[in-house]
Design an enzyme around this catalytic site. Structure first.
Site, short mmCIF file in Angstrom:
data_model
loop_
_atom_site.label_atom_id
_atom_site.label_comp_id
_atom_site.label_asym_id
_atom_site.label_seq_id
_atom_site.Cartn_x
_atom_site.Cartn_y
_atom_site.Cartn_z
N HIS A 1 -8.08 6.69 0.49
CA HIS A 1 -8.93 5.50 0.72
C HIS A 1 -9.40 4.90 -0.60
CE1 HIS A 1 -10.20 7.24 4.90
NE2 HIS A 1 -9.22 6.36 5.06
N ARG A 48 0.84 -1.19 0.00
CA ARG A 48 0.00 0.00 0.00
C ARG A 48 0.89 1.24 0.00
NH1 ARG A 48 -3.00 2.86 4.91
NH2 ARG A 48 -4.18 4.35 3.70
#
Ligand code: ADP
Length: 393
Positions: free
Chosen positions: A176, A88
Site C-alpha cells: 500500500h 501499479r
C-alpha cells in the site's frame, strides 16, 4: 499531456486517464471478471456512468475495448494522444525504492519478484504486456507498492529468523506504499511542513498501518506478504506460525490450502462467518449478532495495538493520525471503536464530526484533543499518474 494509469489484478483491470500536470481525471473505470464468464466493464466520463456486459477472454480483450471506447466516446481522437502509461506493480523487492520506466531488465525483475507476490506480480505484468502491445511507442512506468517502504530501517525489516534468510529475500517489504505516500504528501501540504510524523491507517478490504517519520516510512504492519499485520476483510494478519502445521494435521490439508484459508477465508469473513464487507458486518452488529460483534471488536483491537506500537516508535512525536481507504474513510462506527480506545493518550473523538465525515476530508477530534485524527480520502491512481508524469515529461 494525457497519462493512463493502470491497476491490473488477476481478474480485474482499473484504469484512469489523466490530463497532467493538471491532475484532471478525464475518464475512469474498471473491467471485471476477466478470464471468467459474465465479464463486464464500467466507464465513468463527464459524470455519466456507462456499464456494459462483455465476455473478457483475457486482459488483451479488455485493453482493446478500453482503447476503442476512448475513441468512440470521443475522449481521444487518436491513441497517440496517450503520452505515457503508469502501471501499479505490487512487489518491487529490495531493489526499487522509486517508480521506474519499464525496460526489459525491469520486466525480468518483476518476474523474479513474482515468487514473493505470486497473487499479484504476474497479473500486473499481464496487464502491462496487454497495454504495451497496443501502445508500443510510449513510455511505461512501474509504480511499486513496496517502494515507499524502502526507508524502513534494518532493525524493523529483519525478522528474528536465521540471519541468512535475509539472503533469501525474507524481510518485511510492506505494501500500500502508493497510498501511504499520497497521504504523506497530502498531510505535508495540509500542515505546511516539510517533514511530518504520522500514523496512517489504510483500512479497506486490505489493510495496513504505517508509521511515517520525517515524511518517510519508518515501519508498517504488512510484512513479507500482504497477509500479515492487521486483520482484514478475508486475511488473518499476524498469527502464530505454529498454527499452520497444527491445522494442516487436524484438517488433513496442504500448505496451499492453509494459505488459501489465511488469505481468503479469515479476517472479518472468518470470524463473522457471514461477510468480508464491513457494511454487512455493521448491519449485523445493529442486530446484536454475536459473531459480527466479535469480528468488529477484534478488528478494532488489532488497529489499536498497531497505533500504540507506532506511537511509541515515533516517541509520541506525532503530527496526526490519519484514517483512509474504504473503511477508514467511510465507517464512522469502526473509527469510533478504535479512537475510543485511544483516550489514554489524550485523543478525544468529536462524535458529531466523526458521524458527519464520510468519504471526504475531515478532522474528527475535538479542539482540545492532544493529537488530531484526520480522515483523508486516498488516491492511488493520481499518485501513479504523478510518478509517471515525473519520469516521462
Ligand atoms: P480495497 O482494499 O479492495 O481497495 P477498499 O479500500 O475499497 O478496499 O475498501 C473496501 C471496504 O470498505 C469494504 O469492507 C467496505 O465495506 C468498506 N466501505 C466502503 N464504503 C463504505 C461505507 N460507505 N461505509 C462503511 N464501509 C464502507
Amino acid at each position: 499531456m494525457k497519462i493512463l494509469s493502470i491497476n491490473a489484478g488477476s481478474s480485474s483491470l482499473k484504469f484512469t486517464l489523466y490530463k497532467m500536470p493538471e491532475e484532471e481525471k478525464i475518464v475512469t473505470g474498471q473491467f471485471e471478471r476477466i478470464g471468467i464468464k459474465d465479464g463486464s466493464y464500467k466507464i465513468k466520463v463527464n459524470g455519466e456512468k456507462i456499464e456494459k456486459k462483455h465476455d473478457l477472454k483475457d486482459h488483451k480483450v479488455a485493453i482493446d475495448i478500453l482503447l476503442k471506447e476512448l475513441i468512440d466516446l470521443k475522449i481521444i481522437k487518436d491513441l497517440s494522444e496517450i503520452k505515457a502509461v503508469g502501471h501499479r506493480v505490487v512487489q518491487g523487492g529490495d531493489k526499487y525504492d522509486d517508480s521506474v520506466v519499464i525496460t526489459d531488465e525491469v520486466v525480468k525483475d518483476i518476474e523474479i519478484f513474482s515468487s514473493l507476490a505470486p497473487l499479484h506480480n504476474p497479473a500486473n505484468l499481464i496487464g502491462y504486456q496487454a497495454v504495451k502491445e497496443k501502445l508500443k511507442d510510449v513510455k511505461h512506468v512501474a509504480i511499486f507498492d513496496t517502494a515507499f517502504h524502502h526507508s524502513i530501517p534494518k532493525v524493523k525489516y529483519t525478522y528474528p529468523l536465521p540471519l541468512e534468510f535475509l539472503d533469501l529475500k525474507v524481510r518485511k517489504y510492506g505494501f500500500h506504499g502508493t497510498s501511504h505516500k499520497y497521504i504523506t504528501e497530502y498531510m505535508q501540504k495540509y500542515l505546511n511542513k516539510d517533514k511530518v510524523n504520522l500514523i496512517i491507517c489504510h483500512i479497506g478490504n486490505g489493510a495496513s498501518i504505517t508509521a511515517v517519520k520525517d515524511s518517510k516510512s519508518y515501519d508498517t504492519s504488512m510484512g513479507f506478504t500482504p497477509v500479515s499485520g492487521l486483520m482484514m476483510g478475508t486475511r488473518c494478519g499476524d498469527i502464530d506460525v505454529s498454527i499452520a502445521p497444527y491445522i494442516m494435521d487436524k484438517l488433513n490439508i496442504t500448505i496451499d490450502e492453509f494459505m488459501n484459508i489465511c488469505n481468503k477465508k479469515s479476517g472479518l469473513l472468518g470470524i463473522s462467518e457471514y461477510s468480508s464487507d464491513s457494511r454487512d458486518i455493521e448491519q449485523k452488529v445493529t442486530e446484536q449478532d454475536e459473531k459480527a460483534i466479535l469480528a468488529t471488536d477484534i478488528y478494532a483491537d488489532k488497529v489499536v495495538t498497531y497505533i500504540a506500537n507506532y506511537y511509541f516508535a515515533l516517541e509520541g512525536k506525532l503530527d496526526a493520525i490519519v484514517f483512509t481507504a474504504g473503511i477508514g474513510e467511510n465507517s464512522n462506527t469502526t473509527r469510533k471503536r478504535i479512537i475510543d480506545k485511544l483516550k489514554c493518550i489524550d485523543i478525544d473523538l468529536d462524535e458529531k464530526k466523526n458521524d458527519e465525515t464520510r468519504g471526504s476530508f475531515g478532522i474528527i477530534t475535538r479542539e482540545k484533543s492532544k493529537y488530531k485524527v484526520y480522515v483523508v480520502p486516498t488516491d492511488e491512481e493520481v499518485e501513479i499518474a504523478r510518478d509517471t508524469y515525473r519520469l516521462t515529461k
